[in-house]
Write an enzyme that holds these catalytic residues in place. Structure first.
Site, short mmCIF file in Angstrom:
data_model
loop_
_atom_site.label_atom_id
_atom_site.label_comp_id
_atom_site.label_asym_id
_atom_site.label_seq_id
_atom_site.Cartn_x
_atom_site.Cartn_y
_atom_site.Cartn_z
N CYS B 33 -44.10 29.36 4.01
CA CYS B 33 -44.31 28.18 3.18
C CYS B 33 -45.67 27.54 3.44
O CYS B 33 -46.04 26.57 2.80
CB CYS B 33 -43.21 27.16 3.40
SG CYS B 33 -41.60 27.83 3.10
N ASP B 35 -46.88 26.14 6.40
CA ASP B 35 -47.04 25.09 7.42
C ASP B 35 -46.36 25.49 8.72
O ASP B 35 -45.18 25.82 8.71
CB ASP B 35 -46.37 23.77 6.99
CG ASP B 35 -46.96 23.21 5.72
OD1 ASP B 35 -48.13 22.84 5.74
OD2 ASP B 35 -46.23 23.15 4.71
N CYS B 59 -51.98 22.58 5.48
CA CYS B 59 -52.89 21.87 4.59
C CYS B 59 -53.40 20.58 5.25
O CYS B 59 -53.07 20.26 6.38
CB CYS B 59 -52.17 21.53 3.29
SG CYS B 59 -50.76 20.46 3.55
N CYS B 103 -44.52 17.52 4.76
CA CYS B 103 -45.36 17.62 5.96
C CYS B 103 -44.95 16.59 7.00
O CYS B 103 -44.96 16.87 8.20
CB CYS B 103 -46.83 17.42 5.61
SG CYS B 103 -47.51 18.73 4.59
#
Lengths: 394, 147
Positions: B33, B35, B59, B103
């Site tokens: 995904c 992360d 990101c 996140c």
């Protein structure tokens, strides 16, 4: 170094000053509706005809086979939906590929919901359609083959002539989404047996909001936008005269300068590719090394993620794009990178840089220099890199 | 699209790195995904977090939330660190775009994973801490593919 290094020409391009100059009079002076009868509208009508001639000539089509649309996505939607509808009685099977633009893929998915069957061809590790796969996918009820001319992400140029020959032999219509290829590489609809072709103005230094669909004479697809009798009753709506004029002018320049431009961009692109692969460890080039658009370079850098890379490039005035999930708004990275067989984590670290004929060698060198620092920095904070290094040292 | 605070923590991430012999370390996320966060904690005998470090693959928001999470837990007791929720991380960063909220969840998860490791190593039970979902199993093989 200039303040902006624009390396996202596959996303959109600068409108050339000559193109804008050609357009302006059709906003302010010759603003008449080309469908009107009075002499004043004649200038606008003439300009639309001239643009149509240029665009047709560039792909060896006839002017009456060019239909202006609102852009590449409209052309793609129109061609798929209208072909499906018009040839439904012959069959309900369509063949396309896994690496098409979403304007094709999502339209194909829509048609599947409407009862059509779609085969999405796999591609090889460079993004090329395998002709034997195509042949094997053809059925008696196949009505359309739609394969893009060149891929928007990895730049791979598909074997259009070979695909066209197969389609012709089997009596199946062949459409190509040439949004990235039109005006950049030679396309001949006759020699390549292309029945329908989508193109867009803003990918060749023309304005946004104008595109075209080429439909070979005799192909019976109907109107998608209903209304007035414009475009031989196949696409209603008052002509976007300045847009059409701009598209025509941009195409004229693109066709005239294609050879020179292609040579310049290819050399610069190869310099970029060579430097990146030589100077940045754990990097790879995506797409075919030679069968690729002159201006396209697409890399993956292991252990890092694309969006972070784009933000840091942006801070250095460099515009690029990535196929990472974070830039797509979904959890999956680019469908094109997955289709060429890359694992998710590597696909997340992709970077596409697309040049123009205005890009300079200095800009490319500056970009590679910055890229090296950025990748080093991101790797220094990546747990994947940490694990990799520890494993190497074991 | 990002707040100034997010950009600040992305550009000047606090506490990047590793801790040798950490009291607890936890890795959460999934390379699939896009992360992965790893958090290292150094916790003293009084149960106070003396040091927090991180490494993140992801990101801009993933980096910023990791950075902020380490800042928020430093100097806190284990119990206080448990109160550092994804919401707290987001608020401290002046918000995140809706698609990046996951996140902050990952940052919260990373804290929990490091604390869980600490509890296991020291044979203690931390009130209110449940075994975090660490989901990085799939990465190992595929990432080793040859270039």
């Amino acid at each position: 170094m200039s303040q902006l290094i624009y390396l996202d020409n596959a996303a959109t391009t600068q409108v050339y000053p000559e193109v804008l100059d050609a357009m302006v009079p059709y906003f302010t002076e010759y603003y008449g509706n080309p469908s009107a009868i009075y002499t004043f509208a004649g200038n606008a009508k003439k300009a639309v005809d001239e643009a149509r001639n240029i665009l047709a000539e560039g792909i060896h089509a006839k002017p009456e086979e060019i239909y202006f649309t609102g852009g590449g996505s409209e052309s793609d939607n129109w061609v798929l939906k209208a072909t499906a509808e018009a040839y439904e009685s012959k069959g309900k099977h369509i063949i396309t590929t896994k690496i098409e633009h979403h304007a094709i893929l999502h339209t194909a998915e829509y048609l599947e919901k409407k009862g059509f069957e779609v085969t999405y061809l796999d591609v090889d590790e460079n993004g090329l359609v395998r002709l034997e796969d195509l042949k094997a996918a053809i059925r008696p009820d196949t009505i359309l083959i739609s394969v893009m001319a060149a891929n928007n992400e990895i730049g791979t140029i598909e074997p259009l002539a070979e695909i066209g020959a197969i389609a012709k032999e089997k009596g199946i219509l062949f459409h190509t989404d040439a949004v990235q290829a039109f005006g950049h590489i030679p396309i001949d609809v006759d020699a390549m047996n292309i029945d329908m072709l989508s193109a867009s103005g803003h990918k060749v230094n023309g304005p946004k909001g104008i595109g075209l669909l080429y439909i070979r004479k005799g192909v019976k697809i109907r109107s998608f936008v209903h209304g007035g009798a414009q475009e031989r009753q196949r696409r209603a709506g008052t002509h976007n005269v300045p847009g059409i004029v701009g598209f025509g002018k941009a195409a004229q320049l693109a066709f005239e300068n294609m050879e020179k431009r292609s040579k310049y961009e290819t050399e610069l692109r190869d310099h970029l590719i060579e430097r990146v692969l030589a100077e940045i460890p754990y990097s790879r080039l995506n797409g075919d090394r030679t069968k690729r658009l002159p201006n396209n370079a697409n890399f993956c850098f292991r252990f890092i993620e694309g969006e972070s890379m784009l933000i840091l490039l942006d801070q250095n005035g460099i515009c690029g794009s990535s196929g990472s999930a974070c830039t797509s708004g979904s959890l999956d990275p680019s469908h094109v990178l997955l289709a060429i067989g890359l694992p998710h984590e590597i696909a997340h670290g992709s970077l596409r840089l697309t040049l123009s004929d205005k890009t300079t060698r200095e800009e490319i060198d500056y970009t590679v220099d910055k890229l090296k620092t950025i990748i080093e920095r991101l790797r220094s904070m990546s747990p994947l890199y940490e694990d990799f290094v520890k494993k190497q040292n074991q | 699209m990002y707040s100034e605070k997010v950009m600040d923590h992305f550009n000047n991430p606090r506490n990047v790195g590793e801790i040798d012999n950490p009291s607890g370390v936890g890795t959460v996320g999934n390379a699939k995904c896009g992360d992965i966060m790893r958090m290292y904690l150094d916790i003293d005998d009084n149960g106070i977090i003396q040091e927090a470090k991180f490494k993140t693959f992801g990101c801009g928001a993933a980096v910023a939330t990791s950075s902020m999470a380490t800042e928020l837990v430093k100097g806190k007791t284990v119990q206080e660190a448990l109160q550092v929720t994804n919401k707290a991380v987001m608020e401290a960063l002046d918000g995140l775009p809706p698609v990046k909220v996951h996140c902050s969840l990952l940052a919260e998860e990373a804290i929990h994973a490091a604390l869980w490791d600490y509890a296991e190593k020291h044979n203690i039970k931390i009130e209110g801490l449940e075994k975090p979902v660490t989901d990085i199993g799939e990465k190992e093989e595929a990432v080793e593919e040859e270039y």
